[in-house]
Write a protein that holds these residues in place. Structure first.
Motif, PDB file in Angstrom:
ATOM      1  N   MET A   1       0.837  -1.198   0.000  1.00  0.00           N
ATOM      2  CA  MET A   1       0.000   0.000   0.000  1.00  0.00           C
ATOM      3  C   MET A   1       0.875   1.253   0.000  1.00  0.00           C
ATOM      4  SD  MET A   1      -2.939   1.220   2.708  1.00  0.00           S
ATOM      5  CE  MET A   1      -4.103  -0.014   2.099  1.00  0.00           C
ATOM      6  N   LEU A   2       0.506   2.214  -0.859  1.00  0.00           N
ATOM      7  CA  LEU A   2       1.239   3.464  -0.943  1.00  0.00           C
ATOM      8  C   LEU A   2       0.892   4.346   0.256  1.00  0.00           C
ATOM      9  CD1 LEU A   2       3.079   5.287  -2.697  1.00  0.00           C
ATOM     10  CD2 LEU A   2       0.999   6.092  -3.841  1.00  0.00           C
ATOM     11  N   VAL A   3       1.900   4.887   0.928  1.00  0.00           N
ATOM     12  CA  VAL A   3       1.691   5.762   2.077  1.00  0.00           C
ATOM     13  C   VAL A   3       2.107   7.183   1.685  1.00  0.00           C
ATOM     14  CG1 VAL A   3       2.279   6.270   4.473  1.00  0.00           C
ATOM     15  CG2 VAL A   3       2.068   3.884   3.707  1.00  0.00           C
ATOM     16  N   LEU A   4       1.205   8.131   1.889  1.00  0.00           N
ATOM     17  CA  LEU A   4       1.438   9.525   1.516  1.00  0.00           C
ATOM     18  C   LEU A   4       1.464  10.404   2.761  1.00  0.00           C
ATOM     19  CD1 LEU A   4      -1.091   9.745  -1.455  1.00  0.00           C
ATOM     20  CD2 LEU A   4       1.379   9.457  -1.633  1.00  0.00           C
ATOM     21  N   ASP A   5       2.315  11.422   2.706  1.00  0.00           N
ATOM     22  CA  ASP A   5       2.404  12.406   3.784  1.00  0.00           C
ATOM     23  C   ASP A   5       1.648  13.659   3.350  1.00  0.00           C
ATOM     24  OD1 ASP A   5       3.003  14.189   5.772  1.00  0.00           O
ATOM     25  OD2 ASP A   5       5.181  14.075   5.537  1.00  0.00           O
ATOM     26  N   GLY A   6       0.504  13.925   3.985  1.00  0.00           N
ATOM     27  CA  GLY A   6      -0.328  15.054   3.613  1.00  0.00           C
ATOM     28  C   GLY A   6       0.262  16.406   3.939  1.00  0.00           C
ATOM     29  N   SER A   7       1.386  16.430   4.673  1.00  0.00           N
ATOM     30  CA  SER A   7       2.053  17.699   4.977  1.00  0.00           C
ATOM     31  C   SER A   7       3.127  18.032   3.953  1.00  0.00           C
ATOM     32  CB  SER A   7       2.689  17.646   6.375  1.00  0.00           C
ATOM     33  OG  SER A   7       3.785  16.737   6.403  1.00  0.00           O
ATOM     34  N   PHE A   8       3.308  17.140   2.971  1.00  0.00           N
ATOM     35  CA  PHE A   8       4.362  17.338   1.962  1.00  0.00           C
ATOM     36  C   PHE A   8       4.061  18.567   1.104  1.00  0.00           C
ATOM     37  CE2 PHE A   8       5.482  16.702  -2.525  1.00  0.00           C
ATOM     38  CZ  PHE A   8       6.871  16.675  -2.428  1.00  0.00           C
ATOM     39  N   GLY A   9       5.102  19.309   0.747  1.00  0.00           N
ATOM     40  CA  GLY A   9       4.977  20.420  -0.192  1.00  0.00           C
ATOM     41  C   GLY A   9       3.952  21.443   0.241  1.00  0.00           C
ATOM     42  N   GLU A  10       2.981  21.677  -0.621  1.00  0.00           N
ATOM     43  CA  GLU A  10       1.946  22.664  -0.351  1.00  0.00           C
ATOM     44  C   GLU A  10       1.053  22.218   0.809  1.00  0.00           C
ATOM     45  OE1 GLU A  10      -2.248  23.794  -0.842  1.00  0.00           O
ATOM     46  OE2 GLU A  10      -1.385  21.907  -1.517  1.00  0.00           O
ATOM     47  N   THR A  26      -5.821   3.698 -11.234  1.00  0.00           N
ATOM     48  CA  THR A  26      -4.758   2.677 -11.266  1.00  0.00           C
ATOM     49  C   THR A  26      -5.060   1.462 -10.404  1.00  0.00           C
ATOM     50  OG1 THR A  26      -3.541   3.655  -9.403  1.00  0.00           O
ATOM     51  CG2 THR A  26      -3.046   4.491 -11.618  1.00  0.00           C
ATOM     52  N   GLY A  27      -6.038   1.585  -9.509  1.00  0.00           N
ATOM     53  CA  GLY A  27      -6.329   0.491  -8.590  1.00  0.00           C
ATOM     54  C   GLY A  27      -5.357   0.417  -7.425  1.00  0.00           C
ATOM     55  N   THR A  28      -4.548   1.447  -7.233  1.00  0.00           N
ATOM     56  CA  THR A  28      -3.542   1.458  -6.172  1.00  0.00           C
ATOM     57  C   THR A  28      -4.153   1.893  -4.841  1.00  0.00           C
ATOM     58  OG1 THR A  28      -1.836   2.061  -7.782  1.00  0.00           O
ATOM     59  CG2 THR A  28      -1.318   2.404  -5.448  1.00  0.00           C
ATOM     60  N   PRO A  29      -4.140   1.050  -3.810  1.00  0.00           N
ATOM     61  CA  PRO A  29      -4.626   1.490  -2.504  1.00  0.00           C
ATOM     62  C   PRO A  29      -3.616   2.434  -1.852  1.00  0.00           C
ATOM     63  CG  PRO A  29      -3.772  -0.735  -2.356  1.00  0.00           C
ATOM     64  CD  PRO A  29      -3.705  -0.362  -3.814  1.00  0.00           C
ATOM     65  N   PHE A  30      -4.095   3.324  -0.997  1.00  0.00           N
ATOM     66  CA  PHE A  30      -3.170   4.238  -0.330  1.00  0.00           C
ATOM     67  C   PHE A  30      -3.668   4.577   1.071  1.00  0.00           C
ATOM     68  CE2 PHE A  30      -6.220   7.244  -2.118  1.00  0.00           C
ATOM     69  CZ  PHE A  30      -6.326   8.230  -1.148  1.00  0.00           C
ATOM     70  N   ARG A  31      -2.721   5.016   1.869  1.00  0.00           N
ATOM     71  CA  ARG A  31      -3.022   5.609   3.169  1.00  0.00           C
ATOM     72  C   ARG A  31      -2.377   6.977   3.199  1.00  0.00           C
ATOM     73  NH1 ARG A  31      -4.687   4.998   8.253  1.00  0.00           N
ATOM     74  NH2 ARG A  31      -3.561   6.030   9.945  1.00  0.00           N
ATOM     75  N   ILE A  32      -3.145   7.975   3.623  1.00  0.00           N
ATOM     76  CA  ILE A  32      -2.598   9.321   3.743  1.00  0.00           C
ATOM     77  C   ILE A  32      -2.644   9.753   5.205  1.00  0.00           C
ATOM     78  CG2 ILE A  32      -4.833  10.380   3.137  1.00  0.00           C
ATOM     79  CD1 ILE A  32      -3.176  12.697   1.878  1.00  0.00           C
ATOM     80  N   GLU A  33      -1.547  10.297   5.666  1.00  0.00           N
ATOM     81  CA  GLU A  33      -1.431  10.785   7.038  1.00  0.00           C
ATOM     82  C   GLU A  33      -1.146  12.290   7.011  1.00  0.00           C
ATOM     83  OE1 GLU A  33       1.738   8.316   8.401  1.00  0.00           O
ATOM     84  OE2 GLU A  33       0.461   6.531   8.604  1.00  0.00           O
ATOM     85  N   PRO A  42      -6.658  21.934   9.817  1.00  0.00           N
ATOM     86  CA  PRO A  42      -6.189  20.696   9.193  1.00  0.00           C
ATOM     87  C   PRO A  42      -7.254  19.595   9.248  1.00  0.00           C
ATOM     88  CG  PRO A  42      -5.193  20.969  11.356  1.00  0.00           C
ATOM     89  CD  PRO A  42      -5.946  22.233  11.071  1.00  0.00           C
ATOM     90  N   GLY A  43      -6.976  18.515   8.531  1.00  0.00           N
ATOM     91  CA  GLY A  43      -7.918  17.402   8.492  1.00  0.00           C
ATOM     92  C   GLY A  43      -8.931  17.556   7.368  1.00  0.00           C
ATOM     93  N   LEU A  44      -9.805  16.581   7.242  1.00  0.00           N
ATOM     94  CA  LEU A  44     -10.805  16.574   6.180  1.00  0.00           C
ATOM     95  C   LEU A  44     -11.945  17.530   6.486  1.00  0.00           C
ATOM     96  CD1 LEU A  44     -11.148  12.717   5.497  1.00  0.00           C
ATOM     97  CD2 LEU A  44      -9.999  14.399   4.047  1.00  0.00           C
ATOM     98  N   ALA A  72      -6.051  11.269   9.039  1.00  0.00           N
ATOM     99  CA  ALA A  72      -5.510  10.135   8.277  1.00  0.00           C
ATOM    100  C   ALA A  72      -6.658   9.225   7.856  1.00  0.00           C
ATOM    101  CB  ALA A  72      -4.496   9.368   9.107  1.00  0.00           C
ATOM    102  N   PHE A  73      -6.509   8.593   6.690  1.00  0.00           N
ATOM    103  CA  PHE A  73      -7.475   7.585   6.274  1.00  0.00           C
ATOM    104  C   PHE A  73      -6.833   6.664   5.242  1.00  0.00           C
ATOM    105  CE2 PHE A  73      -8.142  10.942   3.140  1.00  0.00           C
ATOM    106  CZ  PHE A  73      -8.339  10.263   1.949  1.00  0.00           C
ATOM    107  N   THR A  74      -7.498   5.525   5.030  1.00  0.00           N
ATOM    108  CA  THR A  74      -7.033   4.516   4.073  1.00  0.00           C
ATOM    109  C   THR A  74      -8.101   4.317   3.014  1.00  0.00           C
ATOM    110  OG1 THR A  74      -5.731   3.413   5.776  1.00  0.00           O
ATOM    111  CG2 THR A  74      -6.242   2.137   3.805  1.00  0.00           C
TER     112      THR A  74
END
Length: 338
Positions: A1-10, A26-33, A42-44, A72-74
């Motif tokens: 699973m791809l893990v993303l950092d939501g604080s990256f860049g902008e 792409t069908g790629t699952p991910f988790r974003i923190e 911050p947050g959704l 964070a969510f998956t």
């Protein structure tokens, strides 16, 4: 699973939206923190949560942790399904950003889609409905996409209540877009809209903008539009042979009509001085469809943090390289290669 950092860049909501779009495709699952960690709240928020729930509905995805305010969510997608969708944000959040999240995925569906969106249609820091209609969609149609949008009612902050409809047909494959020259100037216009406030505000804005742009009176237009609450937006259109750009200013409490017009005019004049066909906000919006086309290039103004962040997220999902390099005194060249 791809893990993303939501604080990256902008570090804003665009990371969430791009990840959802490309995960669906792409069908790629991910988790974003650290979701939207660089924002005042911050947050959704509701707009971002609507993007998640829409992507979940379109793909029958498995989603964990996605609630209002979540950091964070998956997201694990299933297959993309076309059909009818009714997407209500429940606030004045941007419906255009929700649309841009699901639109590329629905192009990959096996049947047409009919989407109704309700919420904000003219939002600060987001493309307006008119921007989608006159700037974004004409370019994506040139790449092979088929979509038509129809406005029912405008929605401004804070009342929201706007609604519009999109009809989207599947596209087998997008073709690369090359946009290095704007071409001959075709039209320039200033359109000031008000809802439930005096038309004099729109007239003052249009006249101020025309003066700042040194444009003649016949470029001005002011209108009253239907909306649930009060609202005001001015849009400066600059249409060339190969592209149309729009620069907007939004009315707000304790901000004069002249100041609203000046904001839009400043952006428009900066775009003209740059000399590149693609404005700074359109640049980051074009990256994803061009990456799905596996190629293309365009000339733009100084890239924003949104553009660079979006490029980095796209490269995590797709086998493409996005080059962003200076291409003159004020212009930059963005290229996508696979």
């Amino acid at each position: 699973m791809l893990v993303l950092d939501g604080s990256f860049g902008e570090g804003g909501g665009q990371i969430v939206r791009t990840a959802l779009t490309l995960s669906m495709i792409t069908g790629t699952p991910f988790r974003i923190e650290n979701v939207r960690a660089n924002r005042k709240k911050p947050g959704l928020l509701r707009q971002h949560l609507t993007c998640v729930t829409a992507a979940k509905a379109i793909t029958h995805a498995k989603v964990t942790g996605a609630d209002l305010g979540s950091a964070a969510f998956t997201f694990t997608p299933g297959h993309i399904r076309g059909g009818g969708y009714d997407l209500a944000i429940g606030s004045a959040g941007s419906t255009a950003l929700v649309f841009q999240t699901i639109f590329p995925a629905l192009l990959c569906a096996n049947e047409p889609s009919h989407v109704t969106l309700s919420g904000g249609t003219h939002n600060k820091s987001a493309p307006t409905f008119d921007y989608l209609d006159h700037v974004f969609l004409p370019l994506v149609r040139r790449m092979g996409a088929s979509a038509e949008i129809t406005m029912h009612k405008a929605g401004f902050y804070p009342a929201g209540g706007g609604s519009w409809h999109a009809d989207i047909n599947p596209a087998q494959k997008l073709t690369p877009l090359v946009l290095e020259e704007a071409g001959a100037l075709k039209r320039r216009a200033i359109v000031a809209d008000v809802a439930n406030i005096g038309i004099d505000v729109a007239k003052r804005e249009a006249k101020m903008a025309a003066g700042l742009m040194s444009w003649p009176g016949d470029t001005m237009q002011w209108r009253t539009v239907k909306a649930e609450g009060q609202g005001n937006v001015i849009a400066i259109y600059i249409e060339h042979e190969n592209i149309c750009e729009i620069f907007t200013g939004f009315g707000a409490r304790n901000v004069s009509a002249e100041a609203v017009a000046a904001q839009a005019a400043d952006e428009a004049r900066s775009y003209i001085a740059c000399g590149a066909p693609v404005g700074p906000h359109l640049a980051d919006q074009l990256l994803l469809p061009m990456a799905l086309a596996s190629g293309g290039s365009f000339s733009t103004c100084v890239p924003t943090g949104h553009t660079r962040t979006n490029a980095a997220v796209i490269e995590k999902f797709l086998p493409v390289e996005i080059g962003i390099e200076p291409d003159g005194h004020k212009s930059w060249r963005v290229s996508i290669t696979s």
